[in-house]
Enzyme design. Structure first.
Site, PDB file in Angstrom:
ATOM      1  N   ARG A  42       0.810  -1.229   0.000  1.00 18.99           N
ATOM      2  CA  ARG A  42       0.000   0.000   0.000  1.00 18.99           C
ATOM      3  C   ARG A  42       0.842   1.278   0.000  1.00 18.99           C
ATOM      4  NH1 ARG A  42      -2.873  -2.572   4.207  1.00 18.99           N
ATOM      5  NH2 ARG A  42      -2.457  -0.788   5.516  1.00 18.99           N
ATOM      6  N   ASN A  43       2.161   1.141   0.010  1.00 15.87           N
ATOM      7  CA  ASN A  43       3.003   2.337  -0.081  1.00 15.87           C
ATOM      8  C   ASN A  43       2.855   2.903  -1.486  1.00 15.87           C
ATOM      9  OD1 ASN A  43       5.400   4.084  -0.422  1.00 15.87           O
ATOM     10  ND2 ASN A  43       5.859   3.360   1.635  1.00 15.87           N
ATOM     11  N   ARG A  44       2.699   4.210  -1.580  1.00 20.50           N
ATOM     12  CA  ARG A  44       2.449   4.851  -2.881  1.00 20.50           C
ATOM     13  C   ARG A  44       3.719   5.298  -3.594  1.00 20.50           C
ATOM     14  NH1 ARG A  44      -1.511   7.762  -0.067  1.00 20.50           N
ATOM     15  NH2 ARG A  44       0.120   7.844   1.480  1.00 20.50           N
ATOM     16  N   THR A 149       5.005   8.814   1.558  1.00 15.87           N
ATOM     17  CA  THR A 149       4.239   7.912   0.692  1.00 15.87           C
ATOM     18  C   THR A 149       3.726   6.698   1.453  1.00 15.87           C
ATOM     19  OG1 THR A 149       6.240   6.717   0.009  1.00 15.87           O
ATOM     20  CG2 THR A 149       5.553   8.614  -1.358  1.00 15.87           C
TER      21      THR A 149
END
Length: 174
Positions: A42-44, A149
């Site tokens: 889920r890190n952008r 992020t």
């Protein structure tokens, strides 16, 4: 209470012609276990880099690293080792941080124009541990405190992150 873990970060991913150096604080548990920067699903970070630099975020990790370096972006962390309770930056035990050799790295990057700190903890650690050691080089560098992020920073969806991180793309395009 979560047990304290001694964390040792990942190596620098920086080419000699790096123009923007992205610095995290210390990789999270998922990244350390995978031995890959920004490995949490889920890190952008990778979708953000795809939007800003045109790299393919769906490529295998090694290809993403190569594409990012070819675009002029390097990655490392301010903290090379620390004690932490869990995965969040807020879980880093203050006073246990051992900074990476960033002044030495920065001295070897003549084309470096900017340092992009991925989150407030990375920026605070950069100001505390690295900036005082840069001497005259610090005046020629833009240092950007950018929103994290991390999935823990849910208030910043990808379009908002992209707007905040746009200076990175501007330097690379210029």
């Amino acid at each position: 209470m979560t047990e304290t873990t001694h964390c040792i970060g990942l190596g620098a991913q920086v080419a000699a012609d790096c123009r923007v150096l992205v610095l995290g604080s210390m990789p999270g548990v998922a990244s350390l276990q995978a031995a890959q920067y920004y490995a949490h699903p889920r890190n952008r970070f990778w979708p953000l880099m795809a939007a800003l630099t045109g790299i393919d975020a769906a490529q295998p990790y090694a290809a993403r690293l190569q594409a990012l370096q070819s675009a002029g972006v390097g990655m490392w962390d301010v903290i090379g080792a620390c004690e932490r309770r869990g995965s969040l930056d807020t879980a880093i035990v203050r006073g246990s941080e051992i900074p990476n050799a960033l002044p030495e790295l920065i001295a070897q990057l003549p084309q470096l124009a900017a340092v992009a700190c991925n989150g407030a903890t990375a920026h605070a650690a950069f100001v505390r541990y690295v900036q005082p050691l840069l001497g005259a080089r610090v005046t020629s560098l833009a240092v950007w405190p950018l929103p994290s992020t991390s999935p823990a920073n849910a208030a910043w969806p990808l379009p908002r992150l992209q707007a905040a991180w746009q200076p990175l793309a501007d330097v690379l395009a210029g």
